[in-house]
Design an enzyme around this catalytic site. Structure first.
Site, short mmCIF file in Angstrom:
data_model
loop_
_atom_site.label_atom_id
_atom_site.label_comp_id
_atom_site.label_asym_id
_atom_site.label_seq_id
_atom_site.Cartn_x
_atom_site.Cartn_y
_atom_site.Cartn_z
N ASP A 52 0.53 -1.36 -0.01
CA ASP A 52 -0.07 -0.05 0.49
C ASP A 52 1.03 1.42 0.17
OD1 ASP A 52 -2.80 1.41 0.32
OD2 ASP A 52 -1.60 2.51 1.76
N TYR A 106 3.30 10.06 -0.57
CA TYR A 106 4.45 8.69 0.10
C TYR A 106 5.72 9.34 -0.59
CZ TYR A 106 0.48 6.14 3.17
OH TYR A 106 0.19 5.58 3.08
N LYS A 161 -2.84 6.31 -3.74
CA LYS A 161 -3.91 7.12 -3.55
C LYS A 161 -3.74 8.13 -4.22
CE LYS A 161 -3.19 4.99 1.36
NZ LYS A 161 -2.14 4.10 0.95
N HIS A 178 -7.27 10.23 -1.21
CA HIS A 178 -7.28 9.66 -0.21
C HIS A 178 -7.90 10.21 1.63
CE1 HIS A 178 -2.26 9.62 1.18
NE2 HIS A 178 -3.54 9.19 2.81
#
Length: 273
Positions: A46, A51, A76, A109
């Site tokens: 994930d 990120y 996301k 998200h």
């Protein structure tokens, strides 16, 4: 149901999603953790555009030797990129960064962009899915209000809602709504950010001769946990939860720890306007 590391759940899209996944938040060098996870049986990773490691996840999948079709990859779109055209551009960017041909699950998200942009973003994800770039689409940090917006707009409902979920933050109304609408609830922060200093968690841990992290992962398996660890040894340990089962009375003790709105360890924007 007998659980194993390879246990999956069937989504509304018709695809299967492995219950146990590796989250790579705050890991700017996640290739070693991903390679260790894939070596030891994980089949779900994930990530997210926020990120900044989609390319590393793709690199690890390619280097792992595990066939692409056996690895379930999630990412996301963060709220500053919400909107119809901007979402389509973000999807294309993510597909290119991963370098895996397609993305298994793409989530909104959070709902922090407001109703109009939330719905435009959702319409764009549905289009990208229909165009073959994504296999399944869903949401994250969505409360009942946000999910109802999609239903009231006459749009297809999300296959997944990824929310913070652990004994201290059980978000029962959202979980109930999702179950009623066949939306799979996926838990993040099942390890409570490493905050294991609770007498019930410690007691249950001693009873089953497991560490607290393993007890918390086992508790949340029914919700599809995503334990995050940058340490390869912890990645392996977090998956070692299939040789025991928490008895009903101990599950009830853990269930009683719910702090409702005060138990979240993360941002948890489920009430966003």
């Amino acid at each position: 149901m007998s659980l194993s590391l390879y246990t999956s759940v069937r989504l509304l899209s018709g695809y299967d999603m492995p219950l146990l996944g590796l989250g790579v938040y705050e890991n700017d060098d996640c290739v070693p953790a991903c390679l260790t996870a894939l070596k030891h049986g994980y089949r779900h990773i994930d990530s997210a555009r926020y990120y900044m490691n989609e390319d590393q996840v793709g690199q690890a999948v390619r280097e792992s030797g595990v066939p692409r079709g056996e690895v379930f990859v999630t990412t996301k779109i963060y709220h500053p990129e919400h909107g119809f055209e901007s979402t389509l551009r973000a999807v294309d960017s993510s597909v290119e960064r991963f370098g895996l041909g397609y993305i298994d699950l793409y989530l909104i998200h959070s709902g922090l962009s407001g109703k109009e942009k939330r719905l435009d973003t959702w319409r764009a994800l549905l289009k990208a899915r229909d165009d073959g770039k994504l296999r399944t689409v869903g949401v994250s940090n969505y409360g009942v209000k946000h999910l109802e917006e999609i239903r009231e707009a006459g749009l297809q409902m999300p296959a997944v809602n990824q929310i913070e979920l652990h004994p201290f933050c059980q978000q029962t109304p959202i979980v109930k709504y999702c179950k009623e609408h066949d939306i799979v609830v996926q838990a993040y922060c099942p390890l409570v950010r490493g905050n294991f200093d609770n007498s019930v968690v410690q007691d249950v841990s001693r009873k089953y001769n497991k560490d607290p992290a393993q007890v918390l992962v086992r508790w949340s398996l029914q919700h599809g946990p995503l334990p995050k660890s940058s340490q390869p040894t912890r990645v392996v340990s977090n998956a070692d939860v299939y040789d025991f089962e928490i008895a009903c009375e101990d599950m009830a003790r853990l269930d009683s720890l719910d702090m409702e709105g005060d138990g979240a360890t993360s941002w948890n924007p489920v009430d966003a306007d």
